[in-house]
Design an enzyme around this catalytic site. Sequence first.
Site, PDB file in Angstrom:
ATOM      1  N   CYS A 265       0.868  -1.176   0.000  1.00  0.00           N
ATOM      2  CA  CYS A 265       0.000   0.000   0.000  1.00  0.00           C
ATOM      3  C   CYS A 265       0.908   1.231   0.000  1.00  0.00           C
ATOM      4  O   CYS A 265       1.859   1.274  -0.776  1.00  0.00           O
ATOM      5  CB  CYS A 265      -0.968  -0.021   1.177  1.00  0.00           C
ATOM      6  SG  CYS A 265      -0.165  -0.075   2.803  1.00  0.00           S
ATOM      7  N   ARG A 270      -2.381  -0.396   5.318  1.00  0.00           N
ATOM      8  CA  ARG A 270      -3.546  -0.971   4.644  1.00  0.00           C
ATOM      9  C   ARG A 270      -3.236  -2.357   4.081  1.00  0.00           C
ATOM     10  O   ARG A 270      -4.118  -3.228   4.029  1.00  0.00           O
ATOM     11  CB  ARG A 270      -4.009  -0.015   3.532  1.00  0.00           C
ATOM     12  CG  ARG A 270      -4.640   1.256   4.061  1.00  0.00           C
ATOM     13  CD  ARG A 270      -4.899   2.273   2.965  1.00  0.00           C
ATOM     14  NE  ARG A 270      -3.671   2.896   2.501  1.00  0.00           N
ATOM     15  CZ  ARG A 270      -3.610   3.782   1.515  1.00  0.00           C
ATOM     16  NH1 ARG A 270      -4.721   4.133   0.871  1.00  0.00           N
ATOM     17  NH2 ARG A 270      -2.459   4.312   1.165  1.00  0.00           N
TER      18      ARG A 270
END
Length: 315
Positions: A265, A270
Site C-alpha cells: 500500500c 492498509r
Amino acid sequence: MNWKISHFVFLILALSVNCRERPDAVQKESILKGKHLIAHDNPMLSSENPGIVIVDFRKAEEYERAHIPGSIQLYRNHFQDAAMPYPGMRLDRDKTAESLGKAGISEKHTILVYDDKGSPDASRFWWLMKLYNFEQVYLLDGGLALWEKMGRKTSRDVPEITPTVFHFPDKPDQPMVIEKEELLKYLSSDVPGIILLDARSADEYRGKVLKSGALRAGRIPGSVHIDWAESIDYSGTHTFKPREELEKIYSKLGAGKEDTIVVYCHSGVRSSHTTFVLTQLLDYKYVLNYDGSWVEWSYDDLLPIETDSIALLKK
C-alpha cells in the site's frame, strides 16, 4: 507455513472471575477460534482479568477524547524505525519488545486491539506481532466506531501502567514479509512467481494522488488493484464483510489458495489489513506484506513505475 483457519464459529463463553491471579489465565473458548477477531459483545472487553490488555491503536489526542474503558494507548509511532530515510518501516524484534514492555505488556497477556477506521491500524499491530511469533492478538471487529454505535460506554480515564519486560518466542520470524530486494528478484524473473496486489485507493494506484512521504506517484508494474476498504462495511459498521462477499471481491486476483501473494500500500498499514483478510478470513496460505510499500519504492528513481494519469494531486 500453516495458515489453516477453522470454518466454524464456536460458542463464546464467559470468562471466569476466578482467573485474576495469573496474567496467562485467559480462557481460549472466549475467542472466535481460528480467527484473530472478536465481536463488540465479547466478555473479554468488560473483564477485569489482568491477563487481558485492551489496546487503543490510535493517536494520543484521539484516545484522550474517548476510548474503551480500561484500554491503553499505542500507535504507529511506537513501532516505527525513525532511523530510516522514509517513514513507516517496522521496528525490529528487540525494540518492539521494549516498546511493549514500557506499555506494561508481557508475553503472558492476551491483547485486544482496535482503531476507529475499520481496523487497518489494528491490523498493522496484529501483523507485526504475528511476524515475531506472538499469537495472542485479536482485532475488535468494527472497532470504536461500532462500539459507540451500539451504545457502549467510553471513558477518558487513563489506566495506571506498570512497565514490565516482554519476550517474543525464540523462533525465526514468520514468513509474512518481503523486502524490496526480494521483490525485485521476483519482478525481474521470467518465471511467474507472485501475484502483486495494490491495496491503496484507485487514485493512488492510477497515479492521480501523491500522498505525503512518497516521492513519486504511480504503482509497481504488474499490480492488481483491490482497495483494502472493499473488505469492510466502510460507510456503516466498519466490520469485515461476510466470507462469501470477500471471496467474490478477491476472486479478481485469479489466485489459488496456495499461490504467493505480495500486498503493498503506501506504508504497509492498509496492506497489513489485506494480509489479515487473505490469511485469517479467506485461507490464503502464502501472503507477504511488502513493509516498505510505495513510500520505499518511490524513493528509488531507478525502480520502474506505472501510471494512468498525468494530473497529480498532493495529499
